[in-house]
Design a protein around this motif. Sequence first.
Motif, PDB file in Angstrom:
ATOM      1  N   ARG A   3       0.872  -1.249   0.167  1.00 28.39           N
ATOM      2  CA  ARG A   3       0.074  -0.033   0.073  1.00 28.39           C
ATOM      3  C   ARG A   3       1.014   1.195   0.047  1.00 28.39           C
ATOM      4  O   ARG A   3       1.924   1.318   0.827  1.00 28.39           O
ATOM      5  CB  ARG A   3      -0.970  -0.176   1.254  1.00 28.39           C
ATOM      6  N   GLY A   4       0.497   2.045  -0.822  1.00 25.97           N
ATOM      7  CA  GLY A   4       1.456   3.483  -0.857  1.00 25.97           C
ATOM      8  C   GLY A   4       2.577   3.220  -1.670  1.00 25.97           C
ATOM      9  O   GLY A   4       3.265   4.463  -2.064  1.00 25.97           O
ATOM     10  N   THR A   5       3.040   2.337  -2.319  1.00 29.49           N
ATOM     11  CA  THR A   5       3.828   2.089  -3.132  1.00 29.49           C
ATOM     12  C   THR A   5       3.842   2.432  -4.555  1.00 29.49           C
ATOM     13  O   THR A   5       2.863   1.996  -5.175  1.00 29.49           O
ATOM     14  CB  THR A   5       4.474   0.617  -3.147  1.00 29.49           C
ATOM     15  N   VAL A   6       4.608   3.522  -4.883  1.00 31.61           N
ATOM     16  CA  VAL A   6       4.576   3.811  -6.429  1.00 31.61           C
ATOM     17  C   VAL A   6       5.120   3.180  -7.471  1.00 31.61           C
ATOM     18  O   VAL A   6       4.759   2.772  -8.489  1.00 31.61           O
ATOM     19  CB  VAL A   6       5.042   5.337  -6.407  1.00 31.61           C
ATOM     20  N   ARG A  19       7.767   5.359  -2.603  1.00 29.15           N
ATOM     21  CA  ARG A  19       6.332   5.412  -2.087  1.00 29.15           C
ATOM     22  C   ARG A  19       5.817   6.799  -1.742  1.00 29.15           C
ATOM     23  O   ARG A  19       6.682   7.522  -1.466  1.00 29.15           O
ATOM     24  CB  ARG A  19       6.304   4.439  -0.928  1.00 29.15           C
ATOM     25  N   GLU A  20       4.560   6.787  -1.804  1.00 24.09           N
ATOM     26  CA  GLU A  20       4.053   8.060  -1.367  1.00 24.09           C
ATOM     27  C   GLU A  20       3.770   8.091   0.193  1.00 24.09           C
ATOM     28  O   GLU A  20       3.272   7.020   0.887  1.00 24.09           O
ATOM     29  CB  GLU A  20       2.518   8.007  -1.867  1.00 24.09           C
ATOM     30  N   GLU A  21       4.124   9.315   0.776  1.00 19.53           N
ATOM     31  CA  GLU A  21       3.987   9.709   1.946  1.00 19.53           C
ATOM     32  C   GLU A  21       3.221  11.057   2.217  1.00 19.53           C
ATOM     33  O   GLU A  21       4.210  12.035   2.483  1.00 19.53           O
ATOM     34  CB  GLU A  21       5.474   9.529   3.004  1.00 19.53           C
ATOM     35  N   GLY A  22       1.818  10.961   2.149  1.00 23.64           N
ATOM     36  CA  GLY A  22       1.349  12.528   2.179  1.00 23.64           C
ATOM     37  C   GLY A  22       1.761  13.070   0.722  1.00 23.64           C
ATOM     38  O   GLY A  22       1.657  12.584  -0.243  1.00 23.64           O
ATOM     39  N   PRO A  23       2.407  14.435   0.929  1.00 21.53           N
ATOM     40  CA  PRO A  23       2.325  15.148  -0.275  1.00 21.53           C
ATOM     41  C   PRO A  23       3.859  14.840  -0.665  1.00 21.53           C
ATOM     42  O   PRO A  23       4.424  15.484  -1.868  1.00 21.53           O
ATOM     43  CB  PRO A  23       2.586  16.764   0.291  1.00 21.53           C
ATOM     44  N   SER A  24       4.694  14.076  -0.170  1.00 20.99           N
ATOM     45  CA  SER A  24       6.118  13.626  -0.566  1.00 20.99           C
ATOM     46  C   SER A  24       6.231  12.436  -1.293  1.00 20.99           C
ATOM     47  O   SER A  24       5.466  11.167  -0.998  1.00 20.99           O
ATOM     48  CB  SER A  24       6.946  13.442   0.730  1.00 20.99           C
ATOM     49  N   ALA A  25       6.940  12.084  -1.746  1.00 26.76           N
ATOM     50  CA  ALA A  25       7.576  10.808  -2.509  1.00 26.76           C
ATOM     51  C   ALA A  25       8.899  10.338  -1.833  1.00 26.76           C
ATOM     52  O   ALA A  25       9.719  11.028  -1.721  1.00 26.76           O
ATOM     53  CB  ALA A  25       7.843  10.789  -4.036  1.00 26.76           C
ATOM     54  N   VAL A  26       8.999   9.082  -1.126  1.00 28.84           N
ATOM     55  CA  VAL A  26       9.848   8.738  -0.625  1.00 28.84           C
ATOM     56  C   VAL A  26      10.611   7.591  -1.682  1.00 28.84           C
ATOM     57  O   VAL A  26      10.228   6.756  -1.845  1.00 28.84           O
ATOM     58  CB  VAL A  26       9.768   8.110   0.912  1.00 28.84           C
ATOM     59  N   VAL A  27      11.773   8.070  -1.703  1.00 26.02           N
ATOM     60  CA  VAL A  27      12.755   7.229  -2.835  1.00 26.02           C
ATOM     61  C   VAL A  27      13.628   6.645  -2.219  1.00 26.02           C
ATOM     62  O   VAL A  27      14.482   7.213  -1.287  1.00 26.02           O
ATOM     63  CB  VAL A  27      13.192   8.202  -3.976  1.00 26.02           C
ATOM     64  N   LYS A  54       6.319  17.399  -5.446  1.00 26.34           N
ATOM     65  CA  LYS A  54       7.127  18.525  -5.529  1.00 26.34           C
ATOM     66  C   LYS A  54       8.178  18.394  -4.657  1.00 26.34           C
ATOM     67  O   LYS A  54       9.181  19.131  -4.600  1.00 26.34           O
ATOM     68  CB  LYS A  54       6.354  19.922  -5.113  1.00 26.34           C
ATOM     69  N   ARG A  55       7.924  17.555  -3.715  1.00 23.06           N
ATOM     70  CA  ARG A  55       9.109  17.123  -2.643  1.00 23.06           C
ATOM     71  C   ARG A  55       9.433  15.498  -2.446  1.00 23.06           C
ATOM     72  O   ARG A  55       8.496  14.786  -2.601  1.00 23.06           O
ATOM     73  CB  ARG A  55       8.116  17.300  -1.254  1.00 23.06           C
ATOM     74  N   LEU A  56      10.500  15.620  -2.811  1.00 22.82           N
ATOM     75  CA  LEU A  56      11.405  14.201  -2.676  1.00 22.82           C
ATOM     76  C   LEU A  56      11.945  14.058  -1.480  1.00 22.82           C
ATOM     77  O   LEU A  56      12.982  14.983  -1.171  1.00 22.82           O
ATOM     78  CB  LEU A  56      12.149  13.968  -3.947  1.00 22.82           C
ATOM     79  N   VAL A  57      11.880  12.864  -0.890  1.00 20.61           N
ATOM     80  CA  VAL A  57      12.605  12.459   0.121  1.00 20.61           C
ATOM     81  C   VAL A  57      13.470  11.279  -0.061  1.00 20.61           C
ATOM     82  O   VAL A  57      12.788  10.226  -0.487  1.00 20.61           O
ATOM     83  CB  VAL A  57      11.691  12.453   1.763  1.00 20.61           C
ATOM     84  N   ILE A  58      14.921  11.452  -0.079  1.00 16.28           N
ATOM     85  CA  ILE A  58      15.596  10.450  -0.450  1.00 16.28           C
ATOM     86  C   ILE A  58      16.175   9.567   0.614  1.00 16.28           C
ATOM     87  O   ILE A  58      16.936  10.189   1.441  1.00 16.28           O
ATOM     88  CB  ILE A  58      16.955  10.647  -1.519  1.00 16.28           C
TER      89      ILE A  58
END
Length: 125
Positions: A3-6, A19-27, A54-58
């Motif tokens: 769930r939440g995996t892009v 994966r998606e975490e609210g407005p962020s993509a966690v890569v 717009k927000r990427l968290v690596i």
Amino acid sequence: MDRGTVGSAQSGRLLVEVREEGPSAVVTPAGELDHHTADLLREPLEDCLAKGFKRLVIDCSRLEFCDSTGLNVLLGARLKAEADGGGVALVGMQPVVARVFEITGADAVFAVHDTLEAALADDSA
């Protein structure tokens, strides 16, 4: 997919999970980020930006190595995200990866956090 995996990409030495975490993509890249594997990270980052994140968290906690090509991929994603009013945050860098950022001065242009929770809570990146 969880769930939440892009999506994810894999080829030998690098696995990239998104994966998606609210407005962020966690890569989360895992393995070695270098000349041979850079496109495996570049493509998911560009896909996330194209999808409107717009927000990427690596999450670098599983990144074992990063050379200048990998660094350029992250810098390129940062420029594109900032051009769209967003940003890129880095999380949990291993000492060998952090050293590359320190030597090049790239650590000064990224928001760098110790934990994923801290990065997600910081909406300045």
